[in-house]
Write a protein that holds these residues in place. Structure first.
Motif, PDB file in Angstrom:
ATOM      1  N   UNK A   1       0.822  -1.202   0.000  1.00 57.62           N
ATOM      2  CA  UNK A   1       0.000   0.000   0.000  1.00 57.62           C
ATOM      3  C   UNK A   1       0.862   1.260   0.000  1.00 57.62           C
ATOM      4  N   UNK A   2       1.215   1.698  -1.179  1.00 54.52           N
ATOM      5  CA  UNK A   2       1.924   2.966  -1.301  1.00 54.52           C
ATOM      6  C   UNK A   2       3.398   2.899  -0.956  1.00 54.52           C
ATOM      7  N   UNK A   3       3.993   4.060  -0.781  1.00 53.60           N
ATOM      8  CA  UNK A   3       5.407   4.160  -0.448  1.00 53.60           C
ATOM      9  C   UNK A   3       5.689   3.444   0.881  1.00 53.60           C
ATOM     10  N   UNK A   4       6.863   2.873   0.989  1.00 55.04           N
ATOM     11  CA  UNK A   4       7.252   2.191   2.226  1.00 55.04           C
ATOM     12  C   UNK A   4       7.814   3.231   3.199  1.00 55.04           C
ATOM     13  N   UNK A   5       6.921   3.985   3.815  1.00 58.19           N
ATOM     14  CA  UNK A   5       7.341   5.057   4.718  1.00 58.19           C
ATOM     15  C   UNK A   5       7.964   4.511   5.992  1.00 58.19           C
ATOM     16  N   UNK A   6       7.585   3.301   6.376  1.00 57.59           N
ATOM     17  CA  UNK A   6       8.194   2.703   7.576  1.00 57.59           C
ATOM     18  C   UNK A   6       9.702   2.649   7.427  1.00 57.59           C
ATOM     19  N   UNK A   7      10.154   2.141   6.301  1.00 60.43           N
ATOM     20  CA  UNK A   7      11.595   2.019   6.069  1.00 60.43           C
ATOM     21  C   UNK A   7      12.263   3.380   5.892  1.00 60.43           C
ATOM     22  N   UNK A   8      11.512   4.369   5.420  1.00 57.79           N
ATOM     23  CA  UNK A   8      12.078   5.711   5.279  1.00 57.79           C
ATOM     24  C   UNK A   8      12.508   6.263   6.639  1.00 57.79           C
ATOM     25  N   UNK A   9      11.683   6.029   7.670  1.00 59.65           N
ATOM     26  CA  UNK A   9      11.991   6.587   8.980  1.00 59.65           C
ATOM     27  C   UNK A   9      12.984   5.744   9.771  1.00 59.65           C
TER      28      UNK A   9
END
Length: 532
Positions: free
Chosen positions: A247-255
């Motif tokens: 579901x969309x960009x992997x923002x978890x890994x971004x942070x």
């Protein structure tokens, strides 16, 4: 910053826009975009920016008073002992200078409080450094601009445990060891383990790993989702609870690994693992580093995956023996500590049999395995107490004012043997005493040097050479400690300026005023002449 820009340039903007001149409009937008760090390209180079405009001392006081009025539940202090606690670490050689120390420490208790605090700090352009356990080693939580430190360590609630789904939801300030104690009666554990005082938010921010990472992975493989407060106070959650999601960009890994430069982590959903049904410890001692690392490589080739594989060089074994943390009969030779787990004793015994064969093929001189759980814990305690042994030996045998430069490097597994040998020889020729520890299962090692304060510069030169050896072997300047302000220069060498400029673009998109943990990981100010 936006309001002050508009206010200071209102006359220029009025004149430019009233002329109906397309070139003038473009010029005005270009000036504004450069000041805000918004450029037309895909990356933002340091020289494209102007220095960030931070709050004055008076504005910090105003911001603090607003926080006190709006959120009386938070704790705010500027006591000297608190400032010292947040600006000192005996094993980080790059402490903040007097003009860089924070003016206030703010303790928060909920995500909503963090949001309200950041809205006010953002309004006044107050630099804010997130703080959790205070155990990191590369200057991550040391302020570089006078502002505030936002301490989330008192946000320490275990919010939910989903036994059947193998995950839990925790606040930022939960200690990983206390979490494991809570989970143990349920037969569960978290995968990553780091320093004793490590808290979940700090472990996420540095992508911590530790001894168990060989089997269970670092934080980036153990975090499902994160609740983050952005620089302007916006609260986001990066994912729902499923382990798989497209579901969309992997923002978890971004942070994860962003070190508080993009947002402040307040809650996290963490994967859980089933405690090994049966586990024991094996100790192997070898005549050379090459024999020990070849053993690790051969074990992996056979398809055996120990729960932990820890390498200690002969100097580390000397410290352990000196401090009484290991059996006096052990030699001061390269040593591997294995944790072997499985469904039952039969499975584990078969693994031990295979490891023994491989070890003897690689010239093992001592092969010892625990007969029961208690003996296993006793044997492995030598590895767990390594850091304390280092300190005791250094202060007793080298100098009372001894320092330890603690660093970490990681290389591909196939390069571990030659790199450890080369670094070992480099250190011996340098004249410094040292120890080498390695999480040998994932190619991550710590080559820590003892030095006296007057030898700091000379010691740093050796550290630089060590890091370069790692980079020359397709490695990284940091396997688990993170960048902070200490390894910014190494990161630029490792990844190149364009990659750093992309990171800077992302930083400015989420934190255009550059208030979140300024100057960490990479430079955000063209006037930044910081030593590190």
């Amino acid at each position: 910053m936006f309001k002050s820009f508009i206010r200071l340039n209102s006359r220029v903007n009025t004149r430019l826009f009233s002329s109906n001149s397309k070139p003038s409009i473009q010029k005005s937008n270009s000036i504004r975009n450069v000041l805000l760090g918004i450029t037309g390209g895909s990356i933002t180079r340091l020289q494209e920016l102007e220095s960030p405009k931070y709050s004055s001392d008076a504005e910090i006081i105003i911001a603090i008073e607003e926080i006190k009025q709006l959120i009386p539940e938070v704790t705010i202090t500027n006591k000297d002992v608190e400032i010292l606690h947040h600006t000192k670490n005996d094993f980080t050689p790059h402490l903040p200078l007097d003009h860089e120390k924070p003016q206030f420490i703010i303790y928060s208790y909920t995500t909503e409080q963090v949001s309200q605090i950041l809205k006010i700090l953002n309004k006044y352009n107050v630099p804010v450094v997130p703080f959790s356990g205070g155990t990191s080693l590369e200057g991550h939580f040391f302020s570089t601009r006078q502002g505030v430190i936002l301490n989330t360590s008192r946000m320490n609630k275990i919010l939910d445990v989903h036994d059947e789904d193998l995950d839990c939801v925790v606040q930022a300030g939960v200690n990983w060891q206390e979490l494991n104690q809570y989970l143990e009666p349920k037969g569960l554990m978290i995968g990553a383990d780091c320093g004793h005082g490590g808290l979940i938010s700090g472990m996420i921010n540095t992508n911590a790993s530790g001894i168990n990472a060989s089997r269970y992975g670092a934080m980036n493989t153990n975090v499902i989702s994160i609740t983050v407060v952005l620089a302007d106070g916006t609260i986001i959650k990066t994912k729902q609870r499923p382990r798989k999601s497209s579901a969309g960009y992997n923002l978890t890994q971004l942070f994860i690994g962003s070190e508080g430069t993009l947002g402040i982590v307040t809650e996290a959903t963490i994967k859980l693992h089933v405690l090994p049904k049966y586990e024991t410890v094996v100790i192997c001692q070898f005549p050379t580093i090459l024999d020990s690392t070849n053993t690790v490589a051969d074990i992996f080739k056979l398809g055996i995956q120990p729960n932990a594989i820890e390498f200690l060089d002969s100097d580390m074994m000397k410290c352990l023996k000196y401090s009484g943390y290991c059996d006096s009969s052990w030699d001061e030779k390269p040593t591997i500590f294995f944790k072997i787990g499985g469904l039952n004793k039969i499975v584990v015994d078969e693994y031990i049999k295979q490891i023994k064969q491989i070890s003897y093929h690689n010239n093992v001189e001592l092969f010892k395995f625990a007969k029961n759980k208690e003996e296993g814990e006793s044997l492995f305690s030598a590895r767990k107490n390594a850091f304390y042994a280092m300190i005791e030996y250094g202060r007793s045998e080298i100098d009372e004012d001894m320092r330890i430069w603690v660093t970490d490097i990681a290389v591909p597994l196939s390069r571990l043997s030659p790199v450890l040998n080369e670094i070992h020889q480099l250190i011996k020729s340098s004249g410094f005493e040292s120890i080498i520890l390695a999480h040998a299962g994932d190619g991550n090692f710590h080559a820590d040097l003892y030095y006296k304060p007057e030898d700091k510069k000379k010691c740093e030169q050796v550290i630089k050479q060590m890091v370069q050896i790692g980079l020359d072997n397709e490695g990284t300047c940091t396997g688990e400690h993170g960048v902070g302000n200490a390894k910014r220069n190494y990161l630029a060498i490792e990844l190149g300026e364009d990659t750093i400029s992309l990171m800077r673009k992302l930083k400015l998109a989420l934190d255009p005023k550059r208030i979140l943990n300024p100057d960490k990981i990479f430079r955000i100010d063209p006037e930044d002449k910081g030593e590190y």
